[in-house]
Design an enzyme around this catalytic site. Structure first.
Site, PDB file in Angstrom:
ATOM      1  N   ARG A 131       0.828  -1.157  -0.094  1.00 36.17           N
ATOM      2  CA  ARG A 131      -0.137  -0.165   0.027  1.00 36.17           C
ATOM      3  C   ARG A 131       0.960   1.295   0.021  1.00 36.17           C
ATOM      4  NH1 ARG A 131      -1.599   3.672   3.617  1.00 36.17           N
ATOM      5  NH2 ARG A 131      -0.971   2.331   5.489  1.00 36.17           N
ATOM      6  N   TYR A 170       7.542 -22.991  13.469  1.00 30.71           N
ATOM      7  CA  TYR A 170       8.454 -22.031  13.217  1.00 30.71           C
ATOM      8  C   TYR A 170       9.316 -22.415  11.701  1.00 30.71           C
ATOM      9  CZ  TYR A 170      12.605 -19.168  14.295  1.00 30.71           C
ATOM     10  OH  TYR A 170      13.517 -18.054  14.068  1.00 30.71           O
ATOM     11  N   HIS A 206      16.971 -13.014  25.976  1.00 32.76           N
ATOM     12  CA  HIS A 206      16.296 -13.045  26.901  1.00 32.76           C
ATOM     13  C   HIS A 206      16.905 -14.121  27.911  1.00 32.76           C
ATOM     14  CE1 HIS A 206      12.274 -13.942  28.902  1.00 32.76           C
ATOM     15  NE2 HIS A 206      11.707 -12.792  28.146  1.00 32.76           N
ATOM     16  N   ARG A 211      17.766 -20.848  24.760  1.00 36.10           N
ATOM     17  CA  ARG A 211      18.927 -21.073  23.664  1.00 36.10           C
ATOM     18  C   ARG A 211      20.207 -21.339  24.411  1.00 36.10           C
ATOM     19  NH1 ARG A 211      17.335 -16.901  19.024  1.00 36.10           N
ATOM     20  NH2 ARG A 211      16.662 -15.618  20.768  1.00 36.10           N
TER      21      ARG A 211
HETATM   22  P1  NAD Z   1      12.994 -12.377  20.231  1.00 35.83           P
HETATM   23  O1  NAD Z   1      12.163 -13.194  20.737  1.00 35.83           O
HETATM   24  O2  NAD Z   1      14.054 -11.540  21.260  1.00 35.83           O
HETATM   25  O3  NAD Z   1      12.378 -10.973  19.654  1.00 35.83           O
HETATM   26  C1  NAD Z   1      10.976 -11.352  18.723  1.00 35.83           C
HETATM   27  C2  NAD Z   1      10.413 -10.153  19.120  1.00 35.83           C
HETATM   28  O4  NAD Z   1       8.877  -9.986  18.276  1.00 35.83           O
HETATM   29  C3  NAD Z   1       9.829  -9.764  20.612  1.00 35.83           C
HETATM   30  O5  NAD Z   1      10.215  -8.377  20.928  1.00 35.83           O
HETATM   31  C4  NAD Z   1       8.264 -10.336  20.498  1.00 35.83           C
HETATM   32  O6  NAD Z   1       7.593  -9.744  21.576  1.00 35.83           O
HETATM   33  C5  NAD Z   1       8.019  -9.842  19.218  1.00 35.83           C
HETATM   34  N1  NAD Z   1       6.725 -10.431  18.599  1.00 35.83           N
HETATM   35  C6  NAD Z   1       6.553 -12.007  18.682  1.00 35.83           C
HETATM   36  N2  NAD Z   1       5.297 -12.110  18.126  1.00 35.83           N
HETATM   37  C7  NAD Z   1       4.417 -11.165  17.888  1.00 35.83           C
HETATM   38  C8  NAD Z   1       3.662 -10.580  17.256  1.00 35.83           C
HETATM   39  N3  NAD Z   1       2.557 -11.526  16.935  1.00 35.83           N
HETATM   40  N4  NAD Z   1       3.136  -9.578  17.197  1.00 35.83           N
HETATM   41  C9  NAD Z   1       4.353  -8.406  17.201  1.00 35.83           C
HETATM   42  N5  NAD Z   1       5.292  -8.747  17.863  1.00 35.83           N
HETATM   43  C10 NAD Z   1       5.823  -9.958  18.225  1.00 35.83           C
HETATM   44  O7  NAD Z   1      13.851 -12.860  18.947  1.00 35.83           O
HETATM   45  P2  NAD Z   1      15.171 -12.295  18.517  1.00 35.83           P
HETATM   46  O8  NAD Z   1      16.411 -13.209  18.673  1.00 35.83           O
HETATM   47  O9  NAD Z   1      15.276 -11.011  18.550  1.00 35.83           O
HETATM   48  O10 NAD Z   1      14.679 -12.712  16.787  1.00 35.83           O
HETATM   49  C11 NAD Z   1      13.922 -11.572  15.900  1.00 35.83           C
HETATM   50  C12 NAD Z   1      13.805 -12.424  14.585  1.00 35.83           C
HETATM   51  O11 NAD Z   1      14.841 -12.870  14.062  1.00 35.83           O
HETATM   52  C13 NAD Z   1      12.805 -13.410  14.609  1.00 35.83           C
HETATM   53  O12 NAD Z   1      12.006 -13.150  13.478  1.00 35.83           O
HETATM   54  C14 NAD Z   1      13.713 -14.711  14.405  1.00 35.83           C
HETATM   55  O13 NAD Z   1      12.979 -15.593  13.940  1.00 35.83           O
HETATM   56  C15 NAD Z   1      14.776 -14.057  13.533  1.00 35.83           C
HETATM   57  N6  NAD Z   1      15.967 -14.970  13.726  1.00 35.83           N
HETATM   58  C16 NAD Z   1      16.716 -14.977  14.960  1.00 35.83           C
HETATM   59  C17 NAD Z   1      17.976 -15.703  15.362  1.00 35.83           C
HETATM   60  C18 NAD Z   1      18.393 -15.572  16.481  1.00 35.83           C
HETATM   61  O14 NAD Z   1      19.696 -16.341  16.658  1.00 35.83           O
HETATM   62  N7  NAD Z   1      18.510 -14.603  17.402  1.00 35.83           N
HETATM   63  C19 NAD Z   1      18.158 -16.652  14.367  1.00 35.83           C
HETATM   64  C20 NAD Z   1      17.399 -16.957  13.155  1.00 35.83           C
HETATM   65  C21 NAD Z   1      16.206 -15.920  12.879  1.00 35.83           C
HETATM   66  N1  UDP Z   2      21.619 -27.104  23.481  1.00 35.71           N
HETATM   67  C1  UDP Z   2      22.141 -27.752  24.543  1.00 35.71           C
HETATM   68  N2  UDP Z   2      22.085 -27.428  25.901  1.00 35.71           N
HETATM   69  C2  UDP Z   2      21.164 -26.299  26.066  1.00 35.71           C
HETATM   70  C3  UDP Z   2      20.469 -25.541  24.899  1.00 35.71           C
HETATM   71  C4  UDP Z   2      20.751 -26.134  23.617  1.00 35.71           C
HETATM   72  O1  UDP Z   2      22.890 -28.653  24.475  1.00 35.71           O
HETATM   73  O2  UDP Z   2      20.807 -25.850  27.069  1.00 35.71           O
HETATM   74  C5  UDP Z   2      21.977 -27.489  21.937  1.00 35.71           C
HETATM   75  C6  UDP Z   2      20.818 -27.554  21.340  1.00 35.71           C
HETATM   76  O3  UDP Z   2      20.406 -29.256  21.304  1.00 35.71           O
HETATM   77  C7  UDP Z   2      21.249 -27.604  20.036  1.00 35.71           C
HETATM   78  C8  UDP Z   2      22.153 -26.351  20.074  1.00 35.71           C
HETATM   79  O4  UDP Z   2      22.549 -26.525  21.502  1.00 35.71           O
HETATM   80  O5  UDP Z   2      21.701 -28.541  19.361  1.00 35.71           O
HETATM   81  C9  UDP Z   2      21.705 -24.951  19.643  1.00 35.71           C
HETATM   82  O6  UDP Z   2      20.536 -24.949  20.357  1.00 35.71           O
HETATM   83  P1  UDP Z   2      19.440 -23.662  20.601  1.00 35.71           P
HETATM   84  O7  UDP Z   2      18.062 -23.743  21.127  1.00 35.71           O
HETATM   85  O8  UDP Z   2      20.240 -22.306  21.007  1.00 35.71           O
HETATM   86  O9  UDP Z   2      19.244 -23.116  18.993  1.00 35.71           O
HETATM   87  P2  UDP Z   2      18.943 -23.944  17.615  1.00 35.71           P
HETATM   88  O10 UDP Z   2      20.011 -23.768  16.741  1.00 35.71           O
HETATM   89  O11 UDP Z   2      18.549 -25.418  17.808  1.00 35.71           O
HETATM   90  O12 UDP Z   2      17.608 -23.127  17.151  1.00 35.71           O
HETATM   91  N1  UDP Z   3      -2.844  -4.340   5.366  1.00 39.90           N
HETATM   92  C1  UDP Z   3      -2.411  -3.962   6.361  1.00 39.90           C
HETATM   93  N2  UDP Z   3      -1.905  -2.554   6.530  1.00 39.90           N
HETATM   94  C2  UDP Z   3      -2.115  -1.774   5.042  1.00 39.90           C
HETATM   95  C3  UDP Z   3      -2.559  -2.491   4.097  1.00 39.90           C
HETATM   96  C4  UDP Z   3      -2.892  -3.793   4.019  1.00 39.90           C
HETATM   97  O1  UDP Z   3      -2.182  -4.305   7.585  1.00 39.90           O
HETATM   98  O2  UDP Z   3      -1.718  -0.811   5.329  1.00 39.90           O
HETATM   99  C5  UDP Z   3      -3.339  -5.810   5.648  1.00 39.90           C
HETATM  100  C6  UDP Z   3      -4.834  -5.966   5.250  1.00 39.90           C
HETATM  101  O3  UDP Z   3      -5.401  -6.082   6.281  1.00 39.90           O
HETATM  102  C7  UDP Z   3      -4.615  -7.263   4.446  1.00 39.90           C
HETATM  103  C8  UDP Z   3      -3.190  -7.701   4.517  1.00 39.90           C
HETATM  104  O4  UDP Z   3      -2.560  -6.637   4.839  1.00 39.90           O
HETATM  105  O5  UDP Z   3      -5.276  -8.266   5.356  1.00 39.90           O
HETATM  106  C9  UDP Z   3      -2.775  -8.090   2.809  1.00 39.90           C
HETATM  107  O6  UDP Z   3      -3.049  -6.729   1.886  1.00 39.90           O
HETATM  108  P1  UDP Z   3      -3.355  -7.105   0.513  1.00 39.90           P
HETATM  109  O7  UDP Z   3      -3.574  -5.679  -0.110  1.00 39.90           O
HETATM  110  O8  UDP Z   3      -2.497  -7.876  -0.076  1.00 39.90           O
HETATM  111  O9  UDP Z   3      -4.686  -7.791   0.509  1.00 39.90           O
HETATM  112  P2  UDP Z   3      -6.371  -7.545   0.587  1.00 39.90           P
HETATM  113  O10 UDP Z   3      -6.225  -6.277   1.344  1.00 39.90           O
HETATM  114  O11 UDP Z   3      -6.451  -7.155  -1.116  1.00 39.90           O
HETATM  115  O12 UDP Z   3      -7.123  -8.870   0.931  1.00 39.90           O
END
Ligand code: NAD
Ligand code: UDP
Ligand code: UDP
Length: 343
Positions: A131, A170, A206, A211
């Site tokens: 949008r 996930y 956290h 992790r």
């Molecule tokens: P985090 O849990 O510290 O942060 C995630 C944030 O998203 C939090 O502040 C949480 O409150 C918010 N959140 C969750 N669900 C939500 C929702 N429905 N609406 C609004 N906010 C929401 O995790 P992070 O480590 O900071 O990860 C951030 C991003 O990076 C994530 O998308 C994660 O999948 C991706 N990522 C992180 C790692 C890592 O090692 N930290 C690795 C791969 C991918």
């Molecule tokens: N792990 C572990 N002890 C812990 C937490 C994690 O041995 O207390 C291991 C886990 O089994 C994995 C790796 O450490 O093989 C990394 O785990 P994490 O949950 O940090 O991240 P992932 O890469 O699996 O998403």
């Molecule tokens: N949406 C939003 N913020 C915006 C515009 C769209 O959250 O500024 C949301 C909207 O509610 C919709 C989704 O994004 O559910 C996907 O938008 P899109 O325009 O692709 O789909 P449509 O509205 O045509 O279903």
């Protein structure tokens, strides 16, 4: 009198860190979903210091106000309590979509919600980008490769994910998130970037994240046994959070639209990792083995050829330096929570 005023000014703590002045042309309005979380809050810091306007939308599931409290009240900063599974209507130039729980215990806590956040949430973010014509960067993950059969993992590898296992909410959620991004790019001309983030650590993780980095550091600091899940021969590569933030900002700024791995290619076994942390903390913790967890990827290491070539990016912070900063952070957090329990 003037020197007295200067002395007083010096003693009054500054409310906000210094930000760079950006002229109107260069300043962007940037939305960070999940910006109160671990990675998001570090991204907030860098973008704010660069002088941009930053809006954080977060539902505080795993994020905390405390992570961004130093910006509250700043004229360039806005914090919105918002769940991204609901539509969001604001005007922005760029979006970093980070909202999603990231650690296994957090994303398994409510699997359906994790799927909704990564599917419906990503649709809303892409609808918003469509949008307002904003550029959008999706935070994907190395988990899209599942338990990989190719090592190290290049972006061209399609992955090996169990679609109904405990991690599926996930892994598959993030895979759909990527699919949605390219569908919106093809069909609706949305300008997308996809970062496949590998294990990242640093301050503001956290405490009860579950992790490996936070678990091992907390166990070592409290002289508890360090718990290895399985035999400890599984490997991971760990990148320090500031390297990731540099990579995310470079990716957003680049013209490269295919997925890019962002991670540190130095790979270690989990057993080695436990020893490194124990030695850095300097405690007396024993290293013990506990039962392996289901579907635990056995090897993980990014191939970062793409990031080097297209972003001129590679990680810079050595593990020891990054871990020392993280250990320091957890030491303070422990003291803080012990203090509040006593009072
Ligand atoms: P985090 O849990 O510290 O942060 C995630 C944030 O998203 C939090 O502040 C949480 O409150 C918010 N959140 C969750 N669900 C939500 C929702 N429905 N609406 C609004 N906010 C929401 O995790 P992070 O480590 O900071 O990860 C951030 C991003 O990076 C994530 O998308 C994660 O999948 C991706 N990522 C992180 C790692 C890592 O090692 N930290 C690795 C791969 C991918
Ligand atoms: N792990 C572990 N002890 C812990 C937490 C994690 O041995 O207390 C291991 C886990 O089994 C994995 C790796 O450490 O093989 C990394 O785990 P994490 O949950 O940090 O991240 P992932 O890469 O699996 O998403
Ligand atoms: N949406 C939003 N913020 C915006 C515009 C769209 O959250 O500024 C949301 C909207 O509610 C919709 C989704 O994004 O559910 C996907 O938008 P899109 O325009 O692709 O789909 P449509 O509205 O045509 O279903």
């Amino acid at each position: 009198l003037e020197s007295k005023i200067k002395e007083l000014e010096r003693r009054i703590p500054k409310k906000h860190p210094d930000v760079r002045f950006l002229n109107y042309k260069n300043r962007k309005r940037i939305l960070i979903t999940g910006g109160a979380g671990f990675v998001g809050s570090h991204l907030v810091d860098v973008l704010m210091m660069q002088g941009h306007e930053v809006v954080v939308a977060d539902n505080f599931f795993t994020g905390r106000k405390r992570n961004v409290e130093h910006w509250l009240g700043h004229e360039n900063f806005e914090l919105i309590h918002h769940d991204i599974v609901n539509p969001l209507f604001i005007e922005v130039d760029e979006i970093y979509h980070l909202a999603s729980p990231a650690s296994p215990p957090h994303y398994m806590y409510n699997r359906v919600k994790t799927i909704k956040t990564n599917t419906l949430g990503t649709i809303n973010v892409l609808g918003l980008a469509k949008r307002v014509g904003a550029k959008v960067l999706i935070a994907s993950t190395s988990e899209v490769y599942g338990d990989p059969t190719v090592h190290p993992q290049p972006e061209t590898y399609w992955g090996h994910v169990n679609p109904i296992g405990p991690r599926a909410c996930y892994d598959e959620g993030k895979r759909v998130s990527e699919t949605l991004s390219y569908a919106y790019a093809m069909q609706e001309n949305v300008n997308v970037r996809v970062a496949r983030i590998f294990n990242t650590y640093g301050p503001r993780m956290h405490m009860n994240d579950g992790r490996v980095v936070s678990n091992f550091i907390l166990q070592a600091l409290q002289n508890e046994s360090i718990t290895i899940y399985g035999n400890g021969k599984q490997t991971r590569s760990f990148q320090y959070v500031s390297d990731l933030i540099d990579g995310l900002i470079s990716l957003m700024a680049s013209n490269y639209t295919q997925p890019v791995n962002l991670g540190n290619p130095i790979e270690r076994t989990i057993y080695e990792f436990a020893e490194i942390i124990r030695d850095l903390v300097g405690g007396k913790s024993k290293i013990i083995q506990t039962p392996a967890v289901e579907d635990d990827p056995q090897k993980r290491k990014p191939d970062i050829t793409r990031a080097k070539k297209y972003l001129n990016w590679e990680p810079r912070v050595p593990l020891k330096i990054g871990l020392e900063k993280t250990i320091e952070y957890f030491r303070k957090e422990l003291a803080r929570s012990n203090h509040s329990q006593r009072n």
